[in-house]
Motif scaffolding. Sequence first.
Motif, PDB file in Angstrom:
ATOM      1  N   GLY A 120      -0.428  15.030  -8.773  1.00 21.51           N
ATOM      2  CA  GLY A 120      -0.677  15.334  -7.365  1.00 21.51           C
ATOM      3  C   GLY A 120      -0.606  14.140  -6.439  1.00 21.51           C
ATOM      4  N   SER A 123       2.174  14.301  -3.885  1.00 23.38           N
ATOM      5  CA  SER A 123       1.929  15.209  -2.760  1.00 23.38           C
ATOM      6  C   SER A 123       1.044  14.553  -1.708  1.00 23.38           C
ATOM      7  CB  SER A 123       1.266  16.501  -3.258  1.00 23.38           C
ATOM      8  OG  SER A 123       2.126  17.217  -4.118  1.00 23.38           O
ATOM      9  N   VAL A 124       0.035  13.807  -2.175  1.00 26.46           N
ATOM     10  CA  VAL A 124      -0.841  13.086  -1.242  1.00 26.46           C
ATOM     11  C   VAL A 124      -0.026  12.065  -0.452  1.00 26.46           C
ATOM     12  CG1 VAL A 124      -2.783  11.482  -1.059  1.00 26.46           C
ATOM     13  CG2 VAL A 124      -2.907  13.435  -2.620  1.00 26.46           C
ATOM     14  N   ASP A 127       2.175  13.885   2.179  1.00 27.49           N
ATOM     15  CA  ASP A 127       1.400  14.367   3.323  1.00 27.49           C
ATOM     16  C   ASP A 127       0.971  13.219   4.232  1.00 27.49           C
ATOM     17  OD1 ASP A 127       1.670  16.922   2.357  1.00 27.49           O
ATOM     18  OD2 ASP A 127      -0.333  17.000   1.442  1.00 27.49           O
ATOM     19  N   SER A 140      -6.712  11.761   3.157  1.00 26.27           N
ATOM     20  CA  SER A 140      -6.042  11.164   2.001  1.00 26.27           C
ATOM     21  C   SER A 140      -6.912  10.095   1.343  1.00 26.27           C
ATOM     22  CB  SER A 140      -4.700  10.557   2.423  1.00 26.27           C
ATOM     23  OG  SER A 140      -3.844  11.548   2.968  1.00 26.27           O
ATOM     24  N   GLN A 143      -9.624  11.855  -0.668  1.00 30.00           N
ATOM     25  CA  GLN A 143      -9.060  12.373  -1.914  1.00 30.00           C
ATOM     26  C   GLN A 143      -8.877  11.246  -2.943  1.00 30.00           C
ATOM     27  OE1 GLN A 143      -5.621  14.429   0.134  1.00 30.00           O
ATOM     28  NE2 GLN A 143      -5.953  15.876  -1.548  1.00 30.00           N
ATOM     29  N   LEU A 159      -5.026  15.728  -8.271  1.00 26.98           N
ATOM     30  CA  LEU A 159      -4.977  15.850  -6.809  1.00 26.98           C
ATOM     31  C   LEU A 159      -4.128  17.060  -6.438  1.00 26.98           C
ATOM     32  CD1 LEU A 159      -4.371  12.082  -6.092  1.00 26.98           C
ATOM     33  CD2 LEU A 159      -6.378  13.359  -5.301  1.00 26.98           C
ATOM     34  N   GLU A 160      -4.512  17.712  -5.341  1.00 26.88           N
ATOM     35  CA  GLU A 160      -3.803  18.907  -4.879  1.00 26.88           C
ATOM     36  C   GLU A 160      -3.688  19.958  -5.986  1.00 26.88           C
ATOM     37  OE1 GLU A 160      -2.630  19.239  -1.652  1.00 26.88           O
ATOM     38  OE2 GLU A 160      -3.504  17.295  -1.172  1.00 26.88           O
ATOM     39  N   PRO A 168      -2.608  24.883  -2.606  1.00 20.24           N
ATOM     40  CA  PRO A 168      -3.196  23.674  -3.204  1.00 20.24           C
ATOM     41  C   PRO A 168      -4.610  23.424  -2.714  1.00 20.24           C
ATOM     42  CG  PRO A 168      -1.760  23.070  -1.395  1.00 20.24           C
ATOM     43  CD  PRO A 168      -1.650  24.563  -1.534  1.00 20.24           C
ATOM     44  N   ASP A 170      -7.782  20.166  -3.118  1.00 13.47           N
ATOM     45  CA  ASP A 170      -7.811  18.745  -2.780  1.00 13.47           C
ATOM     46  C   ASP A 170      -7.995  17.860  -4.014  1.00 13.47           C
ATOM     47  OD1 ASP A 170      -7.399  18.879   0.039  1.00 13.47           O
ATOM     48  OD2 ASP A 170      -9.427  19.680   0.240  1.00 13.47           O
ATOM     49  N   GLU A 179     -13.263  20.465  -2.492  1.00 13.41           N
ATOM     50  CA  GLU A 179     -12.477  20.730  -1.296  1.00 13.41           C
ATOM     51  C   GLU A 179     -12.901  19.720  -0.230  1.00 13.41           C
ATOM     52  OE1 GLU A 179      -9.522  22.987   0.749  1.00 13.41           O
ATOM     53  OE2 GLU A 179     -10.220  23.144  -1.323  1.00 13.41           O
TER      54      GLU A 179
END
Length: 299
Positions: A120, A123-124, A127, A140, A143, A159-160, A168, A170, A179
């Motif tokens: 993940g 993805s972080v 974003d 971010s 997370q 993550l995600e 998804p 968090d 979350e």
Amino acid sequence: MITGMHPRDEEIWRAIDQGRRAIDWEAWFGCPEGAGYLSPAGHQVTARAVAGLTAFFNSRWLPKAVVPSPAPGRASDTFVGLGRHAPVLQFMDGAAPGAWVEAVRWWAAYAYLEEAAVPGIASVKRDARCDVTLSRFLHSQTQARLALMGAAHGLRVELEPAKASGGPGDVRIGPVFIEVVTFAEDQKFQDYERFRENVRAHLFALDRGRDIYWEGDLPELLSGGDFETWKKRTEEAAQQCAALEAAVDVLSSAGRRLTVHPGTAPQGTTLTGDTVESDQGRRLLRHRFLWRDRSLFRA
């Protein structure tokens, strides 16, 4: 011009100010010659952090983060006060090392998770790059730091992660699903700062051509018709003060008293307004480690 900087840093920031160079993480940390509080090992960490933050966010992220967007309705694109956390811009005694530690934390969490190939993290990163806002940055960071705490304790981290309800989430640490909810709390700060600048510009315009000055309390945040009404009252007060050479009070709806006086403002005259702080800034942007690796700093 900025004072108290090493000449090399001053040259770099002059170029940034004049538009001849875009701000980057190297400028944000400052040149090694200006960071006399670091040991050789500390300078090596700085170089790794500069390279790591540039690689994680990409080279276009920082200029977008600190330069206001011209698009209407996108005020939150600007990181209010982000520059205050740059190590090179710390002028109070002892502040630079703390800012350096915090900046290194930003990099270290991402670097650890990428090195560990935590599911993940890509993805972080995506974003964070695409949504250049303070709210996303804080999201971010939260997370990454939660995932780092879990990974450091040997727990499986993701993550995600996919949620049972779809889409998804968090962070998942072991069996615990977290979350993360972040709010654009800085918007309150931005709105009042913008309003206060408008108020000061209005009062400055009223001063022009008149031998008067203002002191007292700026009004609470006003909008639309309320602000126009307050401005009209100040215009009338300025005219009356100049004509009668007497002080005149202007009260806001909440009872804030602003006074216009004839003559020149004496030393110490002030205009005060609301104190607005951003809580997440204190928690994530201004938080400091309680410990430091002494090998990174000069004795």
